[in-house]
Design an enzyme around this catalytic site. Structure first.
Site, PDB file in Angstrom:
ATOM      1  N   TRP A  34       7.935 -39.202  21.468  1.00  0.00           N
ATOM      2  CA  TRP A  34       8.954 -39.407  22.506  1.00  0.00           C
ATOM      3  C   TRP A  34       9.792 -38.154  22.688  1.00  0.00           C
ATOM      4  O   TRP A  34      10.130 -37.782  23.818  1.00  0.00           O
ATOM      5  CB  TRP A  34       9.837 -40.611  22.173  1.00  0.00           C
ATOM      6  CG  TRP A  34       9.082 -41.903  22.183  1.00  0.00           C
ATOM      7  CD1 TRP A  34       8.895 -42.745  21.128  1.00  0.00           C
ATOM      8  CD2 TRP A  34       8.400 -42.505  23.300  1.00  0.00           C
ATOM      9  NE1 TRP A  34       8.142 -43.824  21.515  1.00  0.00           N
ATOM     10  CE2 TRP A  34       7.827 -43.711  22.827  1.00  0.00           C
ATOM     11  CE3 TRP A  34       8.216 -42.136  24.631  1.00  0.00           C
ATOM     12  CZ2 TRP A  34       7.078 -44.556  23.653  1.00  0.00           C
ATOM     13  CZ3 TRP A  34       7.473 -42.979  25.453  1.00  0.00           C
ATOM     14  CH2 TRP A  34       6.923 -44.167  24.963  1.00  0.00           C
TER      15      TRP A  34
ATOM     16  N   ASP B 258      18.404 -39.795  22.394  1.00  0.00           N
ATOM     17  CA  ASP B 258      17.609 -40.975  22.721  1.00  0.00           C
ATOM     18  C   ASP B 258      17.774 -41.935  21.542  1.00  0.00           C
ATOM     19  O   ASP B 258      17.346 -41.629  20.426  1.00  0.00           O
ATOM     20  CB  ASP B 258      16.142 -40.544  22.884  1.00  0.00           C
ATOM     21  CG  ASP B 258      15.198 -41.703  23.178  1.00  0.00           C
ATOM     22  OD1 ASP B 258      15.629 -42.870  23.122  1.00  0.00           O
ATOM     23  OD2 ASP B 258      14.003 -41.426  23.451  1.00  0.00           O
TER      24      ASP B 258
ATOM     25  N   LYS C 200      13.985 -52.893  22.610  1.00  0.00           N
ATOM     26  CA  LYS C 200      13.788 -52.805  21.154  1.00  0.00           C
ATOM     27  C   LYS C 200      14.893 -53.512  20.399  1.00  0.00           C
ATOM     28  O   LYS C 200      14.627 -54.336  19.553  1.00  0.00           O
ATOM     29  CB  LYS C 200      13.639 -51.355  20.738  1.00  0.00           C
ATOM     30  CG  LYS C 200      12.261 -50.848  21.147  1.00  0.00           C
ATOM     31  CD  LYS C 200      12.127 -49.389  21.375  1.00  0.00           C
ATOM     32  CE  LYS C 200      10.775 -49.108  22.015  1.00  0.00           C
ATOM     33  NZ  LYS C 200      10.669 -47.794  22.589  1.00  0.00           N
TER      34      LYS C 200
HETATM   35  C1  LIG Z   1      10.146 -46.884  23.355  1.00  0.00           C
HETATM   36  C2  LIG Z   1      10.787 -45.550  23.383  1.00  0.00           C
HETATM   37  C3  LIG Z   1      10.855 -44.784  24.559  1.00  0.00           C
HETATM   38  C4  LIG Z   1      10.207 -45.206  25.856  1.00  0.00           C
HETATM   39  O1  LIG Z   1      10.853 -46.277  26.341  1.00  0.00           O
HETATM   40  P1  LIG Z   1      10.492 -46.935  27.756  1.00  0.00           P
HETATM   41  O2  LIG Z   1      11.662 -47.834  27.917  1.00  0.00           O
HETATM   42  O3  LIG Z   1       9.199 -47.637  27.577  1.00  0.00           O
HETATM   43  O4  LIG Z   1      10.440 -45.860  28.758  1.00  0.00           O
HETATM   44  C5  LIG Z   1      11.541 -43.589  24.515  1.00  0.00           C
HETATM   45  N1  LIG Z   1      12.098 -43.148  23.386  1.00  0.00           N
HETATM   46  C6  LIG Z   1      12.044 -43.848  22.230  1.00  0.00           C
HETATM   47  C7  LIG Z   1      12.694 -43.311  21.003  1.00  0.00           C
HETATM   48  C8  LIG Z   1      11.377 -45.069  22.197  1.00  0.00           C
HETATM   49  O5  LIG Z   1      11.318 -45.767  21.059  1.00  0.00           O
END
Ligand SMILES: *Cc1c(COP(=O)(O)O)cnc(C)c1O
Length: 363
Positions: A106, A174, A198
């Site tokens: 990511w 993030d 999540k």
């Molecule tokens: C799941 C995830 C993403 C991507 O998320 P989406 O909502 O599917 O775009 C980005 N960064 C991290 C750290 C993630 O766990």
């Protein structure tokens, strides 16, 4: 009714009480004679729902008053573009520049997307050892518009154990897979973002927390829908927001508050993760490939090396109602994602299963 322990990396488990409340209110929310799904986002019935979600998020995360909370769409992935478009203002030399630390899939996707819009330098990477650690973070270049990290790395199972010092350069993180999993000092960041699926609620909602002084510097060509200033000015209602997901977020946050808030979540998550890590450290069949100092509380990968045996473990676990344990295809092996809504009993049941599996397949 059947409920499994779902170890998916996302979308993932929600607290049963939240699902039951949403079910009870499905056709008639709060005596309105409507489902939240049917409400106009501008109605007097919906207004308290979004206001409650924002107020609870601010309270639980301790969001300072000079930060905006935005409820957007497009997932964490759209933030990979929105952050550079909005925060990547030219520096004194007229250059758009930012630093990215590459700690996994990511993180590198974020850097790659930013490179479409600006000079996004990868200043450190842990790719040399399959991302099993967090690299030392170099000091920021004061000419950079921001410094981007991925606080918890969902696929490889690492987390930053200590935040980098970035001085006057805004730190952007993030936090898709660790938001509200343990206390976090929001004031250390210029911007935080997280997809909801999540730790917060259903997919379709993305939360952005951004310091006000960073808003309003978007590149001229930025599409309206991708501008933080527009969403901030309109209270996340420039267009129709993900109304139902915001409602479920509110229910999840009420559950979290009643469970003792983020401090209690952090304590519980530490205990939960320890149950699994303690087993892995003593196991002769499975091991966690991540350096101890950087182990994630939310995503715990473990491997044996024999893909046939690993596949059988995933299958037999699923038969025992412990589902979605297959590791990410890039790491292989197994991965247990144990977000806030995963009860301790789920982790204990997993470890009991793994011990039985190890005894039955001893080698
Ligand atoms: C799941 C995830 C993403 C991507 O998320 P989406 O909502 O599917 O775009 C980005 N960064 C991290 C750290 C993630 O766990």
């Amino acid at each position: 009714m059947k409920r499994v322990f779902n170890f998916s990396a996302g979308p993932s488990m929600l607290p049963l009480s939240v699902l039951e409340r949403a079910a009870a209110e499905m056709t008639d929310a709060n005596g309105t004679g409507q489902s939240v799904m049917e409400m106009s986002h501008r109605s007097k019935d919906y207004k308290p729902i979004i206001e409650n979600a924002e107020a609870l998020l601010r309270e639980l995360m301790g969001v300072p008053s000079n930060y905006k909370v935005l409820f957007l769409q497009g997932g964490g992935s759209l933030q990979f573009a929105m952050v550079p478009l909005n925060l990547g203002a030219p520096n004194a030399a007229g250059r758009r520049r930012a630093s990215y630390v590459d700690t996994g899939v990511w993180a590198s996707k974020a850097a790659e997307e930013a490179a479409r819009f600006m000079d996004a330098k990868v200043v450190a990477s842990s790719k040399d050892r399959a991302y099993a650690y967090i690299p030392a973070a170099p000091a920021p270049d004061p000419q950079d518009a921001f410094y981007h990290i991925t606080l918890n790395n969902t696929i490889v199972g690492t987390k930053w154990s200590k935040l980098p010092e970035t001085g006057s350069v805004p730190l952007v993180a993030d936090i898709s897979s660790c938001i509200l999993s343990e206390p976090l000092d929001v004031s250390k960041f210029g911007l935080l973002y997280a997809g909801a699926q999540k730790n917060l609620g259903p997919a379709g909602l993305t939360v952005v927390i951004v310091r006000e002084d960073l808003i309003g510097k978007a590149a001229a060509e930025t599409p309206t829908m991708l501008r933080y200033d527009i969403h901030a000015k309109e209270g996340s209602m420039y267009n129709t927001p993900p109304c139902y997901a915001i409602y479920v977020l509110g229910l999840v946050l009420e559950w979290m508050k009643a469970s003792g808030g983020v401090e209690a979540m952090g304590k519980r998550n530490l205990e939960k993760a320890a149950v699994l890590y303690d087993y892995l450290d003593s196991s002769r069949m499975f091991r966690c490939p991540v350096d101890k100092e950087f182990r994630s509380l939310m995503n715990i990968p473990f491997v044996n090396g024999d893909a046939e045996l690993e596949g059988r473990a995933v299958k037999e676990a699923a038969a025992a109602d412990l589902v979605n344990l297959a590791g990410h295809r890039l790491v292989g092996g197994l991965r247990a994602s144990v977000y806030n809504a995963m009860p301790r009993e789920g982790v204990v049941a997993l470890v009991d299963f793994l011990k039985r599996f190890e005894a039955a397949n001893g080698r």
